[in-house]
Motif scaffolding. Structure first.
Motif, PDB file in Angstrom:
ATOM      1  N   CYS A  41     -28.413 -13.485   3.329  1.00 20.87           N
ATOM      2  CA  CYS A  41     -29.349 -12.524   3.915  1.00 20.87           C
ATOM      3  C   CYS A  41     -30.633 -12.512   3.101  1.00 20.87           C
ATOM      4  CB  CYS A  41     -28.742 -11.120   3.989  1.00 20.87           C
ATOM      5  SG  CYS A  41     -28.411 -10.360   2.374  1.00 20.87           S
ATOM      6  N   VAL A  42     -31.700 -11.986   3.705  1.00 18.49           N
ATOM      7  CA  VAL A  42     -32.971 -11.829   3.001  1.00 18.49           C
ATOM      8  C   VAL A  42     -33.436 -10.393   3.158  1.00 18.49           C
ATOM      9  CG1 VAL A  42     -33.631 -14.237   3.387  1.00 18.49           C
ATOM     10  CG2 VAL A  42     -34.417 -12.486   4.984  1.00 18.49           C
ATOM     11  N   LEU A  43     -34.227  -9.942   2.195  1.00 20.74           N
ATOM     12  CA  LEU A  43     -34.871  -8.628   2.269  1.00 20.74           C
ATOM     13  C   LEU A  43     -36.361  -8.869   2.414  1.00 20.74           C
ATOM     14  CD1 LEU A  43     -34.524  -5.494   1.949  1.00 20.74           C
ATOM     15  CD2 LEU A  43     -35.120  -5.834  -0.456  1.00 20.74           C
ATOM     16  N   LEU A  67     -40.026  -7.912  12.406  1.00 21.50           N
ATOM     17  CA  LEU A  67     -39.201  -9.090  12.630  1.00 21.50           C
ATOM     18  C   LEU A  67     -39.886 -10.015  13.629  1.00 21.50           C
ATOM     19  CD1 LEU A  67     -36.516 -10.592  12.272  1.00 21.50           C
ATOM     20  CD2 LEU A  67     -35.567  -9.183  14.091  1.00 21.50           C
ATOM     21  N   GLN A  68     -40.141 -11.271  13.206  1.00 20.68           N
ATOM     22  CA  GLN A  68     -40.830 -12.240  14.048  1.00 20.68           C
ATOM     23  C   GLN A  68     -39.896 -13.309  14.599  1.00 20.68           C
ATOM     24  OE1 GLN A  68     -43.992 -11.806  14.817  1.00 20.68           O
ATOM     25  NE2 GLN A  68     -44.401 -10.154  13.364  1.00 20.68           N
ATOM     26  N   ASP A  69     -38.837 -13.630  13.866  1.00 18.62           N
ATOM     27  CA  ASP A  69     -37.943 -14.739  14.223  1.00 18.62           C
ATOM     28  C   ASP A  69     -36.808 -14.213  15.096  1.00 18.62           C
ATOM     29  OD1 ASP A  69     -36.249 -16.875  14.386  1.00 18.62           O
ATOM     30  OD2 ASP A  69     -36.297 -17.362  12.253  1.00 18.62           O
ATOM     31  N   SER A  70     -36.760 -14.648  16.355  1.00 22.96           N
ATOM     32  CA  SER A  70     -35.754 -14.151  17.291  1.00 22.96           C
ATOM     33  C   SER A  70     -34.351 -14.641  16.958  1.00 22.96           C
ATOM     34  CB  SER A  70     -36.118 -14.578  18.720  1.00 22.96           C
ATOM     35  OG  SER A  70     -36.150 -15.992  18.824  1.00 22.96           O
ATOM     36  N   SER A  71     -34.236 -15.651  16.069  1.00 17.27           N
ATOM     37  CA  SER A  71     -32.919 -16.133  15.692  1.00 17.27           C
ATOM     38  C   SER A  71     -32.286 -15.278  14.597  1.00 17.27           C
ATOM     39  CB  SER A  71     -33.000 -17.591  15.201  1.00 17.27           C
ATOM     40  OG  SER A  71     -33.689 -17.663  13.965  1.00 17.27           O
ATOM     41  N   MET A  72     -33.022 -14.275  14.122  1.00 18.78           N
ATOM     42  CA  MET A  72     -32.551 -13.414  13.051  1.00 18.78           C
ATOM     43  C   MET A  72     -32.251 -12.023  13.581  1.00 18.78           C
ATOM     44  SD  MET A  72     -32.812 -15.302  10.248  1.00 18.78           S
ATOM     45  CE  MET A  72     -33.217 -14.340   8.809  1.00 18.78           C
ATOM     46  N   GLY A  87     -32.123  -8.061  12.339  1.00 18.24           N
ATOM     47  CA  GLY A  87     -32.647  -7.231  11.274  1.00 18.24           C
ATOM     48  C   GLY A  87     -32.006  -5.858  11.246  1.00 18.24           C
ATOM     49  N   ARG A  88     -31.673  -5.394  10.063  1.00 17.35           N
ATOM     50  CA  ARG A  88     -31.221  -4.027   9.866  1.00 17.35           C
ATOM     51  C   ARG A  88     -32.231  -3.327   8.969  1.00 17.35           C
ATOM     52  NH1 ARG A  88     -25.698  -1.789   6.921  1.00 17.35           N
ATOM     53  NH2 ARG A  88     -26.528   0.287   6.520  1.00 17.35           N
ATOM     54  N   ARG A  89     -32.903  -2.313   9.499  1.00 17.45           N
ATOM     55  CA  ARG A  89     -33.925  -1.624   8.724  1.00 17.45           C
ATOM     56  C   ARG A  89     -33.273  -0.763   7.645  1.00 17.45           C
ATOM     57  NH1 ARG A  89     -39.008   1.180  11.652  1.00 17.45           N
ATOM     58  NH2 ARG A  89     -39.024  -0.966  12.425  1.00 17.45           N
ATOM     59  N   VAL A  90     -33.761  -0.902   6.413  1.00 16.85           N
ATOM     60  CA  VAL A  90     -33.210  -0.133   5.301  1.00 16.85           C
ATOM     61  C   VAL A  90     -34.234   0.821   4.695  1.00 16.85           C
ATOM     62  CG1 VAL A  90     -31.437  -1.842   4.731  1.00 16.85           C
ATOM     63  CG2 VAL A  90     -33.713  -2.006   3.665  1.00 16.85           C
ATOM     64  N   ALA A  91     -35.517   0.688   5.082  1.00 16.19           N
ATOM     65  CA  ALA A  91     -36.539   1.589   4.552  1.00 16.19           C
ATOM     66  C   ALA A  91     -37.813   1.424   5.357  1.00 16.19           C
ATOM     67  CB  ALA A  91     -36.816   1.300   3.072  1.00 16.19           C
ATOM     68  N   THR A  92     -38.713   2.395   5.222  1.00 15.45           N
ATOM     69  CA  THR A  92     -40.081   2.260   5.720  1.00 15.45           C
ATOM     70  C   THR A  92     -41.020   2.644   4.582  1.00 15.45           C
ATOM     71  OG1 THR A  92     -40.015   4.511   6.636  1.00 15.45           O
ATOM     72  CG2 THR A  92     -39.554   2.688   8.146  1.00 15.45           C
ATOM     73  N   LEU A 126     -32.259  -9.145   6.770  1.00 15.24           N
ATOM     74  CA  LEU A 126     -32.180 -10.088   7.885  1.00 15.24           C
ATOM     75  C   LEU A 126     -31.059 -11.082   7.647  1.00 15.24           C
ATOM     76  CD1 LEU A 126     -35.993 -10.899   8.190  1.00 15.24           C
ATOM     77  CD2 LEU A 126     -34.744  -9.088   9.355  1.00 15.24           C
ATOM     78  N   TYR A 127     -30.349 -11.417   8.727  1.00 14.58           N
ATOM     79  CA  TYR A 127     -29.293 -12.429   8.646  1.00 14.58           C
ATOM     80  C   TYR A 127     -29.233 -13.176   9.972  1.00 14.58           C
ATOM     81  CZ  TYR A 127     -26.534  -8.890  11.149  1.00 14.58           C
ATOM     82  OH  TYR A 127     -26.091  -7.961  12.065  1.00 14.58           O
ATOM     83  N   PRO A 128     -28.625 -14.351  10.015  1.00 10.56           N
ATOM     84  CA  PRO A 128     -28.658 -15.170  11.229  1.00 10.56           C
ATOM     85  C   PRO A 128     -27.948 -14.494  12.405  1.00 10.56           C
ATOM     86  CG  PRO A 128     -27.986 -16.488   9.347  1.00 10.56           C
ATOM     87  CD  PRO A 128     -27.956 -15.056   8.906  1.00 10.56           C
ATOM     88  N   GLN A 129     -28.555 -14.613  13.576  1.00 11.10           N
ATOM     89  CA  GLN A 129     -27.969 -14.042  14.784  1.00 11.10           C
ATOM     90  C   GLN A 129     -26.627 -14.684  15.107  1.00 11.10           C
ATOM     91  OE1 GLN A 129     -30.017 -14.680  18.665  1.00 11.10           O
ATOM     92  NE2 GLN A 129     -30.262 -12.462  18.663  1.00 11.10           N
ATOM     93  N   SER A 130     -26.461 -15.943  14.686  1.00 11.08           N
ATOM     94  CA  SER A 130     -25.232 -16.669  15.015  1.00 11.08           C
ATOM     95  C   SER A 130     -24.050 -16.201  14.183  1.00 11.08           C
ATOM     96  CB  SER A 130     -25.439 -18.179  14.794  1.00 11.08           C
ATOM     97  OG  SER A 130     -25.766 -18.442  13.439  1.00 11.08           O
TER      98      SER A 130
END
Length: 299
Positions: A139-141, A146-151, A153-158, A271-275
Motif C-alpha cells: 500500500c501507499v500513503l 485519487l487519479q488512478d482508477s486501478s487503485m 483509496g481509503r481516506r485516513v485524514a484531511t 491506496l492499494y490495488p483494486q485487484s
C-alpha cells in the motif's frame, strides 16, 4: 510446498515479473520458486508463464489463473484471521509521501511496532506514482485526490491548506486582498505533478465553489521540500498544508495570504490495488494511520 504456497509463489512471480525478485520477497531459495512453478504447471497441464531473458509474464491461461489465485488467497487469509484471533504478522511493504512520513508516521512507529511485534515494516519514501504490483508494495500513503482508477483509496485524514508567501515577496509585490488581484502583478512557484508532468494551478474556495488560477512563474519544482524552500526564498506564492509551514508561520518567515479564500482541504489516503482484497495487515495499518492522524490533527 502445498497448493496454497504454490499459488503464493505464482502470484508473486506474476506481480514482480521475476523469479529472483519473487524469491527475495518470499524469503525462499530461487530453486524452490522454480520447482513450485514446475509442479504447478505439471499438475494443471498448462503453461502459466512465458520466460524470456529480460522478464517473466503470464500466458492467457496464467492471467486467468492469477485472478482466481488472488480471490482464493484473499478468502483464505480472511477466513484464517477470523478464527485464529491472533494479531496479523509478516512483512508489510509500504510507500509513504515524504513529509507525511517524517512529520507524522515515522515518529510514531515505535508505538505501532510495540503494539504489533509480529509485523515487520519495509518503508519506501516518495511522491511519485508507484506500480504496487510490479514493485511488490502492499500500500501507499499519499496526499491528494485519487487519479488512478486501478487503485482503491481509503481516506485516513484531511489536511487544511493555506496560501502563503515570504515577507520579502509581499514587500515587493504587495499583499493581495482579492482573488482577482492575483492575476496582475503576482507570481507563483509552480508545482509540477509527477502524474501529468504539468504545473498545477492554484486553487481557492470562494462562496462555496472552487476557482483555479494559473499565475506567472519563473520557478517550477516537483518536490514538497523544494516547494516550501522556494516560498521561504521569496520566489512566489505557494499552497501547502498548514502543518507543513506551522513553524515558519509562527516565526514570521511566511505569511498567510487570502485567508478568506483558502485552498480546498487535501485528502490523505491509503491506496492499494483494486485487484486485491484488503489484507489484514494493510487494514490494520490503515486503522492505525487513521487514529494517528485524528490525534495529531484534531478537528
Amino acid at each position: 510446498m502445498d497448493r496454497f504456497d504454490e499459488m503464493r509463489v505464482f502470484v508473486r512471480i506474476v506481480e514482480r515479473r521475476s523469479f529472483t525478485q519473487a524469491a527475495d520477497d518470499l524469503q525462499i531459495p530461487r530453486a524452490t520458486v522454480s520447482n513450485a512453478i514446475q509442479s504447478l504447471e505439471a499438475r494443471l497441464g498448462v503453461r502459466l508463464l512465458e520466460r524470456t531473458t529480460r522478464q517473466v509474464s503470464p500466458t492467457l491461461d496464467g492471467e486467468a489463473y492469477y485472478q482466481r489465485c488472488l480471490r482464493l488467497l484473499a478468502d483464505m487469509e480472511e477466513a484464517e484471521d477470523s478464527f485464529r484471533n491472533k494479531a496479523p504478522k509478516g512483512l508489510l511493504r509500504v510507500n509513504l509521501q515524504g513529509t507525511l512520513a517524517r512529520s507524522f508516521v515515522i515518529p510514531a512507529l515505535p508505538a505501532f511496532l510495540a503494539l504489533y511485534p509480529d509485523i515487520e515494516l519495509h518503508i519506501g519514501e516518495g511522491d511519485r506514482l508507484v506500480d504496487l504490483l510490479r514493485e511488490g508494495v502492499d500500500c501507499v500513503l499519499r496526499a491528494g485526490l485519487l487519479q488512478d482508477s486501478s487503485m482503491v483509496g481509503r481516506r485516513v485524514a484531511t489536511l487544511e491548506q493555506i496560501t502563503c508567501a515570504s515577507p520579502a515577496y509581499l514587500a515587493e509585490f504587495g499583499m493581495p486582498t482579492k482573488l482577482d488581484g492575483l492575476t496582475t502583478g503576482h507570481r507563483a512557484v509552480n508545482f509540477v505533478s509527477s502524474a501529468t508532468g504539468r504545473a498545477l494551478p492554484l486553487e481557492f474556495m470562494l462562496d462555496g465553489e472552487m476557482r483555479t488560477l494559473t499565475l506567472a512563474s519563473r520557478v517550477s519544482v516537483s518536490g514538497a521540500d523544494a516547494y516550501a524552500a522556494a516560498a521561504l526564498a521569496g520566489l512566489g506564492l505557494v499552497q501547502l498544508p498548514r502543518y507543513r509551514v506551522a513553524a515558519d508561520l509562527a516565526a514570521g518567515r511566511l505569511l498567510q495570504v487570502l485567508p478568506q479564500s483558502p485552498p480546498p482541504v487535501l485528502p490523505v489516503s491509503v491506496l492499494y490495488p483494486q485487484s486485491r482484497q484488503l489484507s489484514a495487515r494493510v487494514r490494520l495499518f490503515a486503522d492505525w494511520l487513521q487514529a494517528l492522524f485524528a490525534q495529531a490533527l484534531p478537528a
